[in-house]
Design a protein around this motif. Structure first.
Motif, mmCIF file in Angstrom:
data_model
loop_
_atom_site.group_PDB
_atom_site.id
_atom_site.type_symbol
_atom_site.label_atom_id
_atom_site.label_comp_id
_atom_site.label_asym_id
_atom_site.label_seq_id
_atom_site.Cartn_x
_atom_site.Cartn_y
_atom_site.Cartn_z
ATOM 1 N N ASN A 205 0.825 -1.214 0.000
ATOM 2 C CA ASN A 205 0.000 0.000 0.000
ATOM 3 C C ASN A 205 0.861 1.268 0.000
ATOM 4 N N LEU A 206 2.009 1.186 -0.629
ATOM 5 C CA LEU A 206 2.949 2.313 -0.572
ATOM 6 C C LEU A 206 2.525 3.471 -1.472
ATOM 7 N N ALA A 207 1.717 3.222 -2.475
ATOM 8 C CA ALA A 207 1.230 4.333 -3.315
ATOM 9 C C ALA A 207 0.405 5.298 -2.473
ATOM 10 N N ARG A 208 -0.437 4.772 -1.596
ATOM 11 C CA ARG A 208 -1.209 5.654 -0.710
ATOM 12 C C ARG A 208 -0.297 6.345 0.302
ATOM 13 N N LEU A 209 0.751 5.658 0.734
ATOM 14 C CA LEU A 209 1.695 6.301 1.647
ATOM 15 C C LEU A 209 2.385 7.483 0.967
ATOM 16 N N VAL A 210 2.742 7.334 -0.301
ATOM 17 C CA VAL A 210 3.354 8.441 -1.048
ATOM 18 C C VAL A 210 2.361 9.598 -1.177
ATOM 19 N N TYR A 235 7.085 -7.001 -7.219
ATOM 20 C CA TYR A 235 6.119 -6.917 -8.319
ATOM 21 C C TYR A 235 5.576 -5.490 -8.451
ATOM 22 N N GLU A 236 5.721 -4.908 -9.649
ATOM 23 C CA GLU A 236 5.261 -3.553 -9.963
ATOM 24 C C GLU A 236 5.957 -2.472 -9.125
ATOM 25 N N GLY A 237 7.128 -2.788 -8.592
ATOM 26 C CA GLY A 237 7.854 -1.805 -7.792
ATOM 27 C C GLY A 237 8.265 -0.571 -8.587
ATOM 28 N N GLU A 238 8.618 -0.789 -9.841
ATOM 29 C CA GLU A 238 9.051 0.345 -10.661
ATOM 30 C C GLU A 238 7.912 1.330 -10.910
ATOM 31 N N LYS A 239 6.670 0.849 -10.890
ATOM 32 C CA LYS A 239 5.537 1.754 -11.052
ATOM 33 C C LYS A 239 5.495 2.786 -9.918
ATOM 34 N N LEU A 240 5.836 2.357 -8.729
ATOM 35 C CA LEU A 240 5.842 3.287 -7.603
ATOM 36 C C LEU A 240 6.948 4.314 -7.770
ATOM 37 N N ARG A 241 8.107 3.871 -8.218
ATOM 38 C CA ARG A 241 9.203 4.820 -8.454
ATOM 39 C C ARG A 241 8.797 5.858 -9.502
ATOM 40 N N GLN A 242 8.119 5.415 -10.558
ATOM 41 C CA GLN A 242 7.658 6.337 -11.603
ATOM 42 C C GLN A 242 6.630 7.320 -11.046
ATOM 43 N N LYS A 243 5.766 6.836 -10.171
ATOM 44 C CA LYS A 243 4.770 7.715 -9.553
ATOM 45 C C LYS A 243 5.454 8.836 -8.771
ATOM 46 N N VAL A 244 6.503 8.481 -8.034
ATOM 47 C CA VAL A 244 7.237 9.472 -7.256
ATOM 48 C C VAL A 244 7.845 10.528 -8.172
ATOM 49 N N VAL A 245 8.418 10.100 -9.291
ATOM 50 C CA VAL A 245 9.009 11.034 -10.259
ATOM 51 C C VAL A 245 7.925 11.956 -10.823
ATOM 52 N N GLN A 246 6.793 11.386 -11.212
ATOM 53 C CA GLN A 246 5.705 12.167 -11.798
ATOM 54 C C GLN A 246 5.134 13.192 -10.822
ATOM 55 N N MET A 247 5.189 12.883 -9.531
ATOM 56 C CA MET A 247 4.680 13.807 -8.517
ATOM 57 C C MET A 247 5.718 14.856 -8.118
ATOM 58 N N GLY A 248 6.912 14.761 -8.686
ATOM 59 C CA GLY A 248 7.966 15.721 -8.373
ATOM 60 C C GLY A 248 8.544 15.549 -6.982
ATOM 61 N N LEU A 249 8.552 14.306 -6.487
ATOM 62 C CA LEU A 249 9.001 14.050 -5.118
ATOM 63 C C LEU A 249 10.334 13.295 -5.051
ATOM 64 N N SER A 250 11.045 13.239 -6.152
ATOM 65 C CA SER A 250 12.265 12.438 -6.189
ATOM 66 C C SER A 250 13.308 12.895 -5.171
ATOM 67 N N ASP A 251 13.290 14.186 -4.825
ATOM 68 C CA ASP A 251 14.271 14.677 -3.847
ATOM 69 C C ASP A 251 13.819 14.449 -2.412
ATOM 70 N N ARG A 252 12.599 13.947 -2.215
ATOM 71 C CA ARG A 252 12.063 13.741 -0.861
ATOM 72 C C ARG A 252 11.773 12.264 -0.545
ATOM 73 N N VAL A 253 11.578 11.448 -1.586
ATOM 74 C CA VAL A 253 11.265 10.029 -1.375
ATOM 75 C C VAL A 253 12.455 9.200 -1.810
ATOM 76 N N ARG A 254 12.986 8.411 -0.883
ATOM 77 C CA ARG A 254 14.204 7.638 -1.122
ATOM 78 C C ARG A 254 13.886 6.159 -1.281
ATOM 79 N N PHE A 255 14.572 5.507 -2.224
ATOM 80 C CA PHE A 255 14.488 4.058 -2.416
ATOM 81 C C PHE A 255 15.897 3.481 -2.243
ATOM 82 N N PRO A 256 16.346 3.279 -1.023
ATOM 83 C CA PRO A 256 17.732 2.843 -0.824
ATOM 84 C C PRO A 256 17.980 1.363 -1.075
#
Length: 371
Positions: A205-210, A235-256
């Protein structure tokens, strides 16, 4: 009594929940004072210090379909009094008496969150366990109820045995170590961060967390707030990363990525709070890990999570972004509430230990062997 255990999952170098469960429970069983013999079946020779002393090791080399092609036929020819499989899948053929741990039925609650082939295999194997296993262990009452209602399993054959967090996981007292780990995982100095540890997967449920995090930073513009989503890409992890980019949050949301075991305590300790928004969990180890590291826990009111986290969490509706945002806002803005959650979390931890889990598991194995 000879207890055979499928120890294959414990050999994995990168352990998530079921692998850690297998390793910790096997070692706790070996540490019990018991007159029973324990035989571990493995697909490769383990590192010398992985298991406590006292076990017989049987190496059955193989990789693909190891459970069905190697473990099953071997235990059919040379049966233990009971075979214990700690991670879901019983072999197609095997000894007459078996015990299996079914961790969850999340694929039934949220089928879209699993690839079709995986979902069909889990459905087939778990239904089979419900009918053929001598006894079944679940991590929670929630998972037991799912087996009964969804698959018609006999509740008298199902035993709830709570796992436990890593007994060595505690709040990191060395501030220098905390700062070093923060830096190594790309967290800016002085920033506050909300932490989530686990495979990046739709069921988490990380999309809602973002989405909630995006609202939160609008409400708290004065704070340098970050979201750290630590864990391997599922599964579908890259979709969440793309969502973060589209929302302009790449400098605030980390995927270490995957967190090394020796870094976990420091990463937890440095967090402002832990967010656990999962739609379904059979147990939810991170809830107890956050409590062990004494950080406030914000947790979904779903599946087993209230059963596990007890009073040591602030709960929210996992399907409601506003509910999640409000819960995070309260914990980050109210130091008294945060301190209360930490104290109640500390008390909650007393309910769980691997020694207790091993003793209860042994009783189930004895029951199965005498059936």
């Amino acid at each position: 009594m000879l207890i055979g255990i499928d120890a294959s999952r414990a050999l994995r170098a990168r352990r998530t929940g079921t692998e850690r469960y297998s390793l910790e429970l096997i070692n706790a069983l070996l540490a019990l004072e018991s007159h029973h013999r324990i035989r571990l079946y493995v697909p490769a020779t383990p590192q010398f210090d992985l298991f406590h002393s006292g076990a017989e090791l049987v190496t059955l080399p193989g990789r693909r379909l190891w459970t069905h092609a190697r473990l099953g036929p071997h235990t059919r020819r040379h049966p233990p009094d009971v075979l214990f499989v700690p991670s879901h899948v019983l072999p197609l053929v095997g000894p007459p008496r078996t015990v299996v741990t079914v961790h969850d039925l999340g694929y039934e609650h949220f089928p879209h969150a699993h690839p079709r082939r995986e979902r069909l295999y889990l459905r087939w194997s778990t239904r089979r366990h419900a009918s053929v296993a001598t006894r079944i262990i679940t991590d929670s009452e929630a998972s037991k109820q799912d087996l009964v209602t969804m698959y018609g399993a006999d509740p008298d054959r199902i035993h709830v045995v709570y796992p436990a967090p890593d007994p060595h996981l505690r709040r990191e007292p060395d501030e220098g170590r905390v700062q070093y780990v923060r830096s190594s995982y790309g967290i800016p100095p002085g920033a506050d961060y909300i932490l989530h540890v686990g495979t990046i997967h739709p069921r988490k449920n990380l999309a809602r967390l973002v989405d909630a995090f995006a609202s939160l930073i609008d409400r708290l513009p004065e704070r340098d707030l970050h979201l750290v989503l630590a864990g391997g890409m599922g599964y579908e992890g890259e979709k969440l990363r793309q969502k973060v980019v589209q929302m302009g949050l790449s400098d605030r949301v980390r995927f270490p990525g995957y967190v090394r075991v020796h870094d976990l305590a420091a990463l937890y300790t440095g967090a402002a709070c832990y967010a656990l928004p999962s739609l379904n969990e059979g147990f939810g180890f991170p809830a107890l890990e956050a409590q062990a590291c004494e950080i406030p826990l914000v947790c979904a009111r779903s599946s087993s999570l209230p059963e596990v986290a007890g009073e040591g969490a602030l709960y929210f509706d996992p399907l409601d972004v506003e509910s999640l945002t409000d819960a995070l806002m309260r914990v980050l803005s109210d130091s008294a509430l945060a301190a209360t959650l930490v104290a109640k979390g500390r008390d909650n931890l007393q309910r769980f230990s691997w020694q207790k889990a091993a003793a209860e598991t042994l009783r189930v194995l004895e029951l199965a062997a005498s059936s």
